[in-house]
Structure formats: C-alpha cells, structure tokens
Design a protein around this motif. Structure first.
Motif: not given
Lengths: 909, 303
Positions: A838-854, A859-867
C-alpha cells in the motif's frame, strides 16, 4: 679638508641626481602635446605623438589590439594625461624614465583569502567575493568548503567585498603590488528577514555565480524540519529531497535515483563512513550539534569524488569557536547530546588577535558526545509491560553512542592542521529465560543474543594556501567499520529424583565482519584564470576486509561438555582480503562566458587484489547556461564506479551485511547518468525541474537460499564470491521542485516520478523486474509559518507509492515417484516484485520555540511524527490459511513507525 | 500513577500501529491449471504426477485430475507411448509409460484433460558423468557416544569428479548408509537410511536440500577449479542393535530444467529472503518435467 670637500660633493651629487632625473621625468610628463586623428588605432595616435614631439615612447602594439578605434583632437595637453586617457582601454601601466616613456602590460597577482564568521570563527562556505580593480576589471568568485577563495587581479588599487546569506557584507581596499592574502570577517546580521529559505537553488538574480551541482543542507534546514524524535539528521533530511528514497519506512540506507544503498558515499570530514546510521537506519551517526553543513550530489558529483556509483553525501563538521568557549546541551527522545567548543591556546590567540589586517588565526576544538536515552524507555516498558515486541526478553538492552572530537591549529595565515576523531557504535543485547516443570524434572532454557557494531574514524588534515593562490590539502585518514554478534543457547534439565543435571543442548555462535581503510589523499585547487578553477589530486587506500567469520560450537543432545564435538573448524571462515586502491583525478570549472559554465573532469582509479588490477575511467561533464533573466538550463553526463560492495540477504544496508571487494569474479559496479534540467529563481520563489536517465552495470546481489547458513544477526560469508550474482539495471525520472517564500511563510513542494528496473540472468528467469525500492510517485509538501518571533511551526506531508514485493496467490504440490522424494508445496511466484505494498504517506507537525535568557539560547521542538498514525507497511506476508468473506487473501502487515512524539530541548551557551 | 497511564497509552498506540491485518487483492487469480511434476532417468519408465494448481488459501492435498484425460509421450517428436495411470507411493496417482527411457532423446509430454488447457513439456536425460569416485578417510573416522547409548559415527569422505565438464555443471548428490540389524527380528536384515553430513561453510552455503532427498550443488561450487567435495558423513546408530556396513552415494547429473527448478525452490519459504520467480518449463501449466542421469556407488565402512 680635501676629504671633507669630496664627501660634501658626493652628498650633493647623491641628492642632485635624483632631483635632476625627477625634473626630467616631470618635464616629459608635463610636456604639452597635440594630436588630431579621425577613426585611428590607439597605437597610431601614440606613435604620432612620439614622432611629432620627440618623445621616446616604448610599447608593444598588441597591447592595444583590444581597443576600439578612436577619434582625438588634443590641443596642448600634458603628455601624462594624454597617455593615461589613451591607454585606458588597455591593461597597461605607463612608467616614466628620464626622457623615456615605457608602456608595459599590467602585472597580474594572486589575491587569495578566506571568509569567516566573526562570532563563531567558522569558515563561510559558498560566500561570494566580488572585486573591481582600478582599471575597471572586476569579477566574482565563491569560497570553497574551507572558506577559501582566490583570483587573479592586476596590480593597483583593488576593491573587494564579501557577501554571505545572514551576514553583513564587508568591503576592503587593497593595494596590490604582490600576491596578497586577505581574510574577511563577516558579522551576522540580526535584521535579516525572519524566514530564510535556504534550500532554493543557490542562484541570486543578477549574480554571476551559476547554479552548481549538489544540494547544500544547512544545520538550520535540519533543525527546522520535522524529524523523527526531533533529532536533526542530514540523512533523513536528504531522504526528503526529490530523487532520494529512504529504505522501508526509514529503515536501511538511502536509495538515490534507483541506486543501491551501498552505492552512496558518506563522507565525514573527507573520511568515508561505511555504516552511516544507528538503529538500523532510524537515525544517522552524524552529530547534529557539530555539523557545519552537508552537501548531497545525486550522481552528478565532481571528479574529485569517487569510490561510489550513485551519490555523495559530504558532511562537514564545524571547527569550533576560536574566540570563546561555548556549547550546547540537547535532550531529545532518540538522543541526548552535549557539545563543547572553544579556543585551546588562549594566550596565543590574544597576541595574534591584535594584529590587524592579517587573517584571523584559528585554534579551536570541538567535542561532541551523544547517546541514546532509549534504555530509560526500555526499562520503563520492561518493568511494566514485559513481553512486548522487540522489548520481549528478560534483559533487552539497546543503545548507541557517538563521540566526535575535532581540533585545529593554525600555524600561519596560510597553514592549518585539523585533527578529527569519530567513534560511535550500537549495542544490542537480549536474553530469554524459560523454565518448564513437570512432576519429575525441571527444564531450563537460556537463550542470549547480542551484537555490537560501529565506526572508528581518525583523520589528520593539513591545508596550505600557497603564494600562487593554490589551495592544497593533504589528509591522512583511517576508517573502520566492524560488526560482531553472538548467540548462546543452553538447554538443561534437572531431575528432581536424582538431583542430576543434564545438558540437552548447548549452542554458541560468534560472528564478525569488518572493513578497514588506511588512506592518504591530496587535493589541489587553483585558478590559472579567473574563469577557470581546477581541482586535481589523488589518493591511495589500503583496504582490509574480513567478509565474515562464523564460529559455531555445538553440543549434541545428551553430550557432555567433555565430549564436545565442535564444528568450529568446519564452519570457521576467517578469510581476510587485502587490497590497494589508488586514484587520480582532475576537474575543471570553466565559466566560458558571462552566462555559461562548463564543469569537466576525469576520475581514474585502480584496484589491486590477488595480483589482479581493475581500472575504472570515469569522465564527468556538466554544462550550464543562464536563460533569460531568472533562469538557467543545464545538462550533464557522469560516469561513476566502485570497487567495494555491500551484499546481504536483505539488501537493506544492514550492518551485518557484508562489505566485499572487487575480485576477478566480482567485478566493479558502474553507473552512467545523463541529466538535464532547468530552473528559475525569482525574488522569494524558485522552480526547478530535472530529468535523469541512469544505467547501472554489474549491480550485485546475494542469492541466498533457505538452506544456506543464515542466522539472525549473521550473514555467513562462506563462499561469498560464489553466491553473488551480477546484473544490470536502469532508472529514469523527473524531479520537480517549487518553493515560495512570503514574509512569515515558506511553502515548498517536490514531486518525483521515477522508474527503477533490475535484471539478473540468475533471477526472475532473466527477465527485468522492478527494483525493490522503486517508488514511481513521491510527493513532499511542506509549509513553514512564523507565528511569533519566538515560535515557528512546520508541517510536512510525505506521499510515496508502495514498495514492490514478491507475492503469489497460487501454489501446487511437487511430488515425484522416487522412493526418497517428499511432497513439497511450491508457491507459484510468477515474477519478482510483482505486487506493490500500500502507498506510503504520513503527516509530520512540529513547533519550534526559541528564546534567549541572558547569554543562554533555548530551543524547544515539539511535534509528532506520523500524526494520523498511518500504518505504513514495513513488511507483509500472506496468511494463506485464512481468507476474507469477499474472497480476498488476508495479509499480515507490520508497521515500523506509528505515531511518535517529537521532542527536543536544546540549550546553547 | 499518571505516568503509568501515559506509558500504557503510548504502549497501546505503539502495539496498535505495529501489526495490522489487512485484506489485499493479489495479482488476478486464475482458474486452476494442470501441474506436471516428473523427474525421469534412463532405464526406467516415465512417471509423472499430474495435479492442479490451487489458490494459496486452499488447504489439503490438491485435487487430482481424474484419469479421464489423455497423456502421451513422444521421443524426438515421434509418438512413443500413451501414459497410463497407476497408484504410486502413498496411494498417489502417477502416469506411467511402458517404454523405458534412454539418454540423449528429447522426450515430450502432452496432457489433455477436459476443461483445462492442454499442457506440454520437453526435456532430455543428459549424458551422465561416470568418473565419480568416493573415498573414505579411514584414519579420520571418529565416534561420539552420548549418555543415552546413541553412538554417532563420523566418516570423512572425499567425492572426486574427474570428468567435470567445462559448462553445465548441474549436479546433485544423495548419501545413504546401510545398517545391518543384529536384533532378534528379522535376524541379519539390513536397512538403508538417509545420511546427514557436515561440511565447510562454503560447501554448505552452496548446497541446497531438495524434496527429492538429494542435495543440489550450485554450479558455482566448481568455480575455483576444484574437482572434489569433502564431507563428513554423520551416521547415528545404536551399537547394541545395529551396525553400519556400507555408505551409498547417488550422484545425479541434471538437465538444466531440473537444476533451475530446484534452485528457484531453494529461495522459497524463508521470510528473510526475497523469493526468486519459480522456474517453470510446462507450457500452459505449471511444474517441472526434467531428466537426470544417475550413478550409484557403494563403499564398505571399516568395521
């Protein structure tokens, strides 16, 4: 007194003579001259002035051959200004000697240097350097993989500027009276657009730099893409590019344009890597925190690369920051890593930093360690949910690790030494304990299995920039890949009545295979002309192979250990094969016109084994031409070959599959590739299309049988030359890519149509059949959105046709009249790879949060593989015993990667 | 507790996604075709098993074609015999010729059964090689005895093939041993059993078991110029009841159809390897119709 007078006169004479000469020169230069001529050659006008005004002017007429005819009407003007004006069209310099005027050709000098990032100290690769001389002659060039550039410029004042994406341009003015070396230090520009599409073909409208072969992948590309477990990975990223297919759901290696997994050359800082992945291909060995960039060539690689027939993935590590200490801590679901870098000779650094104008010496180190935290997960699952899938067993353990050390020391602005070390590996162990009891006895069975595999790489590289603008690097390198496995089975019974122990079965197996290289390579890059860049060099490698040593110790049921009758001798295969490989190459990139570029090269290699020598001649050719304002067309012919082969039952590039050399019976593999394409790049958008046709000859496969020795985790190499079959193949395809960038949004789509065929005289009755990784349609859609200054989101949808496999719906029974014959069920496989999963397909979603303190960057990456948890098939077999109500055959499908979370937290300091 | 729930949820998701049963449409199913399986040799009549192909989902023995058909044998294109059905080993039905077969003759079988496509196949019994010898390395014979009283005799042998052809090296061999019974009933009778053997890794890797009770040798076995096969024959016996007396070697020279058919079967049945397409030389049907030459040797085992 007399002496004093003479001394006085001598001093006066010493002063007066130059003054007199200067006066004479000034007199000639300021002499008023007139000339009048209609549509004359420049040398005619000069000759006329010389004759009419009695001035000795020496020159060569051919200096002015490129000058147009001129019309002059000069009335009583100074000779100096007249000659300057007349010679503007020629590359000459006017010199004044007494009453003699000498017009000579301008001297050419080599201006070379490097471009680096002032903060990180890293060389900037692919930076554009533009220059213009006082005579109006100018041009541009780009830096190579060491940030090096060189060009020839005429003497005089020279204005240069360096440009690189994400950095402020830097300009400099040099007085060129000799060969010069200059280092640009570019400052990162924080005010650039918030989303940068880095993967558009590197052509800037209006730039003289033409599209070159190879696709560069930056660490940002990998970090921003949704990746399995959140781990930035050049191999998995490359698998998203058109023309590249990962194995079965990422398992195994890469298959580029219909090529086998062993036909890809993986380089880590110029050193070949034989097993580039951990966990059977789930994640690559390349440490993400230490990667400077990677570059992928899909067969159209320059002649300086050789040794593989399909593609090159050249991964370069960062050198480390020479200015300050820093590092990164990263924790993800698949790996946790720590990297640390900085200068290692600070005193020297301070003293040298103060010298302005010189290149900035770099003495830095970088250490990166990475390890999987999977053991924590395994422990959690094991304690709570014993017996689940691969975690079944009483002591299942799996881990991988990487250690990367890199150091560089710059002796002078022209000499630098790099030392690289990589050591990484995987470990798997499991153990099963079972006890059965009856009224009279206890039966204990202990089955233990384990495997370790990995790479060890060491390289020492010396790079030197010669005064003539030649960039030379020489590398001494060592690379080793090893695999070892073991299995132990002990079955014993205890009699409750007699309290005696009896060994029922005792089996032990040890297996190992490795490949080892020690090699020396030298590479020279120089520019005889500004429009011509030549790479030339050679390499020598000494290979040692141990295709597979299998040792088995087997006690028959009831045998006591004292009577152990070992099969060790019978099954022992410790064959070691040694071979020499050497190569010479030269490739030239010639910008034959303002809009055209020709890349041509030849790679000649030889392989000596068992007193036989094999040779491969690999010509490479690529022509590109600018088209209209934003476009470009290109075409190429490349021939590649390889002397080393990896073969196995799975043909998935698993670590236990064998690396074997070319021998008189296993000839070198070769590939011919024809490509043609066109691309358009505008402001924020790009479109490209490339077609290819590829022929493969002497593709190898291991023809295994069910009765041959094949034990899990081991591929017995006995008689490997006699079990290998050679065939041919061809592949063709069209790769389309569209990218568009808005202010906060980036969209991209790639589509590949392809076909890959194999043909073996000893398989499928000699008929062609689809390659196991033939996926006719592959579509990748990606969107990236900046939601806030600190938040990015990316969505990736991957679609691909299913892999072909061999299935059948029919069977019959084999039965003959012979007394000893048995009835056997025969499955009627009409042809190989006759069915598509069968055909292969998937959806990946990711969010990248990045900030600086001093001074800390988070950097925080949150997401899901094959949602949507698509059960993409990894493996399928038919359940012949059951059938559905509709009459369809029931198949059992295994899926490898269901929905999986992605998480990574990185802290840069 | 919440951590455990989370883990359970993740685990369930993982398990649910990893294995899945699916109904699929296989390549278009066809109606049953006639299957002929027959290996024939010189000096014997032709025996062919004729059956029908089945869907992979069917269970049990294949439905045999009833003797309402017409099966004929031709030699070099000339009609030779009409085959007649006869019950063979295991009560199975075989179609047999009256004429004895000869080497070098191209035999063709044609089977016509109402309701099925007519099938036809041809092959020749190859000229067998004769210079095959078997030698026992008497000094290296070993015995191993376990605690249950079973004794294992290990007999190293060398099989030499002196007239090895330059091409078409298609061979198979079978090993048997003869045991003389010393028990009460019947006295001094003998029994023949199939022998197992050990060999070096290369030999084992290039040797494939077949349902014919012989081992197929990959033609590449002879690539390195060797003309011998070294084996260690394993003969288990109970010394109180029986005694090994002779070692029997059957050496088969195969036609190409015989060799290719069994080679293609050697890749079937393992989930670890990709199967090769099945070699079929039956026109209009399935199966294999192939000849072989047989040579039998016997060597007495030392007492």
């Amino acid at each position: 007194m007399r002496i004093r007078v003479l001394s006085f006169l001598r001093v006066c004479l010493a002063w007066a003579l130059p003054l007199g000469l200067a006066c004479a020169q000034t007199e000639v230069a300021e002499r008023r001259v007139s000339a009048r001529c209609f549509n004359c050659e420049v040398q005619t006008v000069i000759q006329d002035i010389a004759v009419r005004h009695h001035v000795n002017i020496s020159y060569q007429p051919n200096f002015f051959s490129a000058c147009p005819r001129i019309t002059v009407d000069i009335q009583e003007e100074a000779l100096k200004s007249v000659l300057e004006r007349l010679t503007e069209c020629a590359r000459v310099k006017v010199e004044w000697h007494d009453d003699q005027v000498v017009i000579r050709a301008l001297r050419e000098y080599v201006v070379s240097g490097r471009v680096l990032d002032v903060e990180s100290g890293e060389w900037l690769i692919g930076a554009t350097v533009r220059w213009s001389g006082s005579n109006g002659v100018g041009g541009s060039t780009t830096t190579n993989e060491y940030g090096f550039f060189s060009f020839k410029a005429y003497e005089g004042r020279l204005r240069m500027s360096a440009h690189y994406v994400g950095h402020r341009p830097q300009s400099a003015t040099l007085e060129v009276q000799a060969d010069r070396f200059f280092a640009f230090r570019l400052v990162p520009d924080a005010t650039l657009p918030e989303i940068t599409i880095r993967n558009v073909p590197a052509i800037v409208p209006g730039s003289a730099v033409l599209l070159e072969s190879g696709r560069r992948i930056s660490p940002d590309d990998m970090r921003q893409a949704p990746m399995l477990g959140g781990e930035a990975d050049p191999m998995r990223y490359a698998a998203l590019l058109p023309g590249v297919v990962a194995g079965v759901d990422g398992l195994g290696g890469l298959h580029v344009r219909g090529g086998n997994a062993d036909q890809n050359l993986f380089l880590l800082d110029d050193v070949p890597v034989y097993n580039p992945s951990h966990a059977l291909g789930i994640i690559s060995i390349f440490p993400s925190a230490a990667i400077h960039h990677a570059q992928l060539w899909k067969g159209d690689f320059p002649a300086r690369y050789g040794g593989r027939a399909s593609s090159v993935l050249d991964v370069r590590l960062r050198d480390g920051n020479p200015h300050r200490y820093g590092g990164e801590v990263s924790v993800g679901l698949l790996a946790a890593s720590l990297s640390f870098e900085g200068p290692f000779l600070r005193k020297l650094r301070r003293s040298e930093r103060s010298s302005e104008g010189a290149s900035m010496p770099k003495n830095a180190f970088l250490v990166s360690v990475r390890r999987t935290p999977l053991e924590l997960w395994q422990g959690l699952f094991r304690s709570q949910y014993r017996g689940a899938l691969f975690l079944a067993g009483d002591a299942a353990r799996y881990r991988f690790y990487d250690l990367t050390i890199k150091a560089n020391y710059q002796f002078s602005e022209r000499d630098q030494v790099h030392f690289s070390l990589y050591s990484g590996g995987d470990l798997f162990r499991n153990q099963f304990l079972q006890t059965f009891s009856s009224a009279t006895a206890l039966l204990n069975e202990r089955y233990a299995l384990g495997a370790i595999w990995g790479n060890n790489i060491v390289a020492l590289r010396w790079s030197r920039t010669l005064r003539s603008g030649i960039f030379a690097k020489t590398i001494l390198r060592y690379s080793r890949f090893y695999y070892q496995s073991q299995q132990d089975l002990l079955s014993e019974s205890f009699s409750l009545a007699s309290a005696k122990r009896k060994v029922l079965a005792n089996y032990a197996q040890r297996y190992q295979t490795f490949i080892e290289d020690a090699s020396l390579q030298t590479d020279w890059e120089f520019k005889p002309l500004n429009a011509l860049t030549i790479h030339a060099g050679g390499s020598y490698a000494f290979h040692t192979f141990e295709p597979g040593a299998l040792t088995v110790n087997f006690l028959l049921p009831g045998q006591s250990p004292l009577l152990a009758d070992s099969l060790t001798k019978a099954l022992f295969n410790r064959e070691r094969v040694k071979a020499d490989e050497s190569s010479l190459y030269a490739d030239a990139a010639w910008e034959f016109s303002r809009n055209g570029r020709l890349e041509a090269g030849l790679h000649v290699s030889s392989f000596k084994i068992r007193n036989r020598v094999f040779r491969l001649f690999q010509p490479r050719l690529r022509v590109s031409q600018r088209l209209l304002k934003h476009g470009q067309v290109w075409a190429g012919y490349h021939r590649m070959g390889q002397f080393l082969h990896q073969v196995g039952t799975f043909n998935l590039s698993f670590p236990f599959e064998l690396w074997v050399p070319t021998t008189p019976r296993v000839l070198p593999e070769e590939t011919w590739q024809y490509t043609a394409g066109l691309g358009f790049v505008g402001d924020g958008w790009s479109v490209s299309a490339e077609g290819y046709y590829r022929r493969l000859s002497r593709v190898l496969a291991l023809k295994a049988s069910t009765t041959a020795l094949l034990i899990a985790g081991a591929e017995d190499a006995s008689g490997w030359e006699d079990r290998i079959i050679a065939g041919s193949g061809w592949a063709r395809g069209v790769e389309l890519s569209v990218e568009k960038r808005f202010r906060h949004t980036a969209l991209s789509a790639t589509y590949t149509w392809s076909q890959a065929i194999r043909q073996f005289p000893d398989l499928n009755a000699g008929q062609p059949f689809p390659f196991r990784f033939d996926r006719p349609h592959v579509l990748n859609l990606s969107a990236q959105q900046r939601l806030a200054r600190w938040l990015d989101m990316r969505v990736l949808w991957v679609y691909a046709s299913g892999n072909p496999i061999t299935l059948t719906a029919l069977k019959f029974q084999h039965q003959t009249h012979d007394d000893n014959a048995q009835v056997r069920e025969v499955l009627i496989y009409g042809s190989v790879n006759n069915y598509r999963l069968p055909n292969y397909h998937r959806l990946d979603v990711s969010c990248r949060v990045h900030f600086q303190t001093r001074s800390l960057h988070h950097e925080i990456l949150l997401g899901a593989y094959n949602v949507y948890n698509r059960p993409n098939p990894f493996f399928m077999y038919l359940d012949g015993a059951s059938v559905s109500a509709s009459g369809q055959v029931r198949a059992v499908q295994y899926t490898l990667l269901p929905i999986l979370p992605e998480f990574r937290y990185s802290l840069r300091f | 507790m919440q951590r455990h729930r989370l883990c359970l949820l993740l685990m369930l998701l993982f398990l649910a996604a990893c294995i899945r049963e699916e109904y699929i449409d296989l390549p278009a199913s066809e109606k049953p075709r006639i299957v002929i399986t027959s290996h024939f040799t010189a000096g014997e009549p032709l025996c062919a098993n004729i059956s029908l192909s089945q869907p992979i989902t069917s269970i049990g023995s294949p439905q045999e074609v009833l003797p309402a058909g017409d099966v004929t044998l031709a030699a070099d294109g000339i009609f030779l015999n009409r085959l007649f059905p006869e019950q063979g080993p295991g009560g199975r039905l075989f179609w047999k010729s009256r004429a004895l077969l000869k080497p070098g003759v191209r035999y063709s079988i044609t089977a016509r059964f109402p309701g099925y496509d007519t099938v036809q196949a041809s092959d020749t019994i190859p000229a067998g090689i004769s210079a095959v010898s078997m030698k026992i390395k008497k000094d290296s014979i070993r015995t191993v005895e376990d605690t249950t009283g079973l004794r294992i005799l290990r007999v190293p042998i060398v099989i030499s093939v002196n007239d090895l052809p330059a091409q078409r090296r298609y061979f198979a061999f079978g090993l048997q041993h003869e045991l003389r019974k010393s028990g009460p009933t019947p006295p001094n009778s003998s029994e023949t059993k199939v022998s197992g053997f050990l060999a070096n890794g290369r030999t084992l890797a290039l040797t494939y078991g077949t349902p014919e009770g012989v081992f197929l040798l990959n033609e590449n076995y002879w690539n390195d110029g060797r003309k011998t096969i070294e084996l260690e024959v394993v003969i288990p016996y109970r010394p109180n009841e029986e005694e090994p007396t002779r070692l029997l070697l059957e050496w088969r020279t195969l036609s190409e159809a015989y060799y290719r058919y069994h080679l293609s079967l050697a890749t079937q049945g393992s989930p670890l390897s990709d199967p090769d397409a099945f070699f079929n030389n039956i026109q209009g049907g399935y199966g294999n119709f192939s000849g072989f030459a047989r040579l039998r040797l016997a060597v007495a085992l030392p007492e």
